[in-house]
Design a protein around this motif. Structure first.
Motif, PDB file in Angstrom:
ATOM      1  N   ASN A  52       0.834  -1.165   0.006  1.00 58.69           N
ATOM      2  CA  ASN A  52       0.119   0.300  -0.162  1.00 58.69           C
ATOM      3  C   ASN A  52       0.843   1.307   0.083  1.00 58.69           C
ATOM      4  N   GLU A  55      -0.249   4.148   2.224  1.00 58.98           N
ATOM      5  CA  GLU A  55       0.203   4.077   3.585  1.00 58.98           C
ATOM      6  C   GLU A  55       1.564   4.603   3.787  1.00 58.98           C
ATOM      7  N   LYS A  58       2.316   8.062   3.746  1.00 64.20           N
ATOM      8  CA  LYS A  58       1.784   8.804   4.774  1.00 64.20           C
ATOM      9  C   LYS A  58       2.553   8.577   5.986  1.00 64.20           C
ATOM     10  N   ASN A  59       3.067   7.412   6.301  1.00 64.18           N
ATOM     11  CA  ASN A  59       3.944   7.202   7.460  1.00 64.18           C
ATOM     12  C   ASN A  59       5.062   7.718   7.274  1.00 64.18           C
TER      13      ASN A  59
END
Length: 64
Positions: A52, A55, A58-59
């Motif tokens: 992903n 994700e 974003k992290n």
């Protein structure tokens, strides 16, 4: 901001703390990310292992 076109080497060089974000992926992909994928972009790495990407980005951006 870290983008999908950024190389993993550039990311960890500019933001050393992001290495901790990549660490759990060692088990997920079955090999050391820092040893084997430094010259791939986030997009290439994500596609290679069907991860992903959103994700991961974003992290990475949250922890830079």
């Amino acid at each position: 901001m870290i983008e999908k076109e950024d190389k993993i080497l550039d990311i960890v060089s500019d933001y050393p703390q992001t290495e901790e974000i990549f660490k759990p992926y060692d088990e997920i992909v079955g090999k050391c990310v820092m040893c084997n994928h430094l010259f791939e972009t986030v997009e290439e790495f994500s596609e290679m292992y069907d991860l992903n990407m959103e994700e991961l980005l974003k992290n990475l951006n949250r922890n830079k």
